[in-house]
Design an enzyme around this catalytic site. Structure first.
Site, PDB file in Angstrom:
ATOM      1  N   GLU A 159      -3.302  -2.369  -8.430  1.00  0.00           N
ATOM      2  CA  GLU A 159      -1.798  -1.535  -9.091  1.00  0.00           C
ATOM      3  C   GLU A 159      -1.846  -0.841 -10.413  1.00  0.00           C
ATOM      4  O   GLU A 159      -0.873  -1.049 -10.936  1.00  0.00           O
ATOM      5  CB  GLU A 159      -0.466  -2.911  -8.759  1.00  0.00           C
ATOM      6  N   ASP A 164       1.051  -1.393   0.110  1.00  0.00           N
ATOM      7  CA  ASP A 164       0.294  -0.016  -0.544  1.00  0.00           C
ATOM      8  C   ASP A 164       0.579   1.388  -0.107  1.00  0.00           C
ATOM      9  O   ASP A 164       0.382   2.416  -0.638  1.00  0.00           O
ATOM     10  CB  ASP A 164      -1.052   0.175   1.287  1.00  0.00           C
TER      11      ASP A 164
END
Length: 339
Positions: free
Chosen positions: A249, A223
């Site tokens: 992503e 993250d």
């Protein structure tokens, strides 16, 4: 810190000049203008500034509608329903007040006519008029309280609606626009590019080997990587493009008024900057290596829809992955191979 304070002062100055409410959505609008992160928004605001000297709420909404479109997200329906219910209640209060006013007016008229007849009932009529007046005062006070309560509730719902609209457009992890906001923006920009006969390009971006990174270092550090990329995209696309997190992503950037070559130049700077960063694990401080991006770019073609444009950018991204990763591929590479 001083730079951030100065930026906030500028944003407040713009909003105060136009009498604009300090809501999250409005702050987002003026932040993009103050940082020049959205070239079309900057151009539109500057045009109004040159003409009017300030941007009013109405002008701001017109700019927002022209650039991003006007759309209410499905998850805002409940707030809208509550607001409509409150407005309905206020309408009901007013209708009852109108009926009460007519009754009171009729009572006063009857009293006046009776007193003019002077048949000896004046004292009783006066008493009835005083009683009607007292009842009307009580009902008026009750109406005022109900209207005040409803006005407060509607004001609260309005603020909740503004916050919900802003949050529905923002990716909570990276702070970038989310997929829905990007699609709204891209649709508006494609229509504008078509009408004005100017180029528009889209870059699809993907973090290389991100699943393996998460498996090795954990989702918390993963993250942090996504936040780093989000911050980098916001900075590097400043005044040049509109970045967003597309999902997982995957990131995406719209480049209004940029052809393949122009979009490639900026995308290459993004790729190089990300690849030059070193990521360290918090706590241990251990370096976990480089994070790289692969990017694929496509340019809008006349008459095509959004899905086709994104699909071609995604195909270019896949080509970048297949030919070594940590590189930028443009759609013409696929056409050259096909030929």
């Amino acid at each position: 810190m001083a730079k951030t304070v100065h930026l906030l002062d500028r944003i407040r100055t713009y909003m105060d000049a136009g009498g604009i409410q300090p809501t999250p959505a409005n702050y987002e609008f003026w932040y993009r203008y103050a940082t020049r992160s959205d070239p079309d928004l900057t151009e539109a605001v500057d045009a109004v500034m040159r003409t009017m000297g300030r941007v009013s709420t109405r002008a701001m909404e017109n700019i927002r509608r022209e650039l991003y479109g006007a759309r209410v997200e499905p998850d805002l329906a409940e707030l809208l329903a509550k607001t409509q219910a409150q407005l309905g209640e206020m309408g009901s209060y007013v209708e009852h007040a109108d009926a009460d006013a007519r009754t009171y007016s009729e009572a006063l008229q009857a009293g006046r006519e009776g007193m003019q007849a002077d048949d000896g009932s004046g004292t009783q009529l006066l008493s009835e008029m005083i009683s009607a007046t007292s009842a009307m005062i009580e009902k008026t006070e009750l109406l005022e309280k109900r209207l005040a309560a409803s006005t407060g509730e509607i004001s609260s719902l309005k603020q909740d609606l503004v916050v919900a609209q802003s949050e529905s457009r923002t990716d909570t992890l990276t702070g970038l626009a989310n997929r829905k906001a990007f699609q709204t923006y891209l649709a508006a920009q494609m229509a504008r590019a078509e009408a004005e006969h100017r180029p528009l390009s889209v870059a699809f971006c993907d973090v290389d080997h991100f699943k393996s990174f998460n498996d090795e270092w954990g989702h918390r550090l993963g993250d942090e990587v996504l936040r780093l990329i989000g911050q980098s995209l916001e900075k590097l696309c400043h005044g040049n493009g509109y970045p967003a997190r597309y999902g997982g992503e995957e990131f995406v950037i719209a480049f209004p008024a940029r052809d393949l070559a122009g979009a490639h130049e900026i995308s290459e700077k993004v790729r190089d900057f990300i690849a030059s960063r070193r990521v360290r694990a918090k706590g241990s401080g251990k370096e976990v290596g480089r994070i790289t991006l692969s990017l694929g770019i496509a340019q809008m073609r006349a008459g095509e829809d959004m899905d086709d444009l994104i699909e071609r950018a995604d195909a270019a991204l896949y080509h970048a992955k297949q030919t070594g990763r940590n590189r930028v591929a443009v759609e013409t590479e696929l056409e050259a191979e096909a030929a």
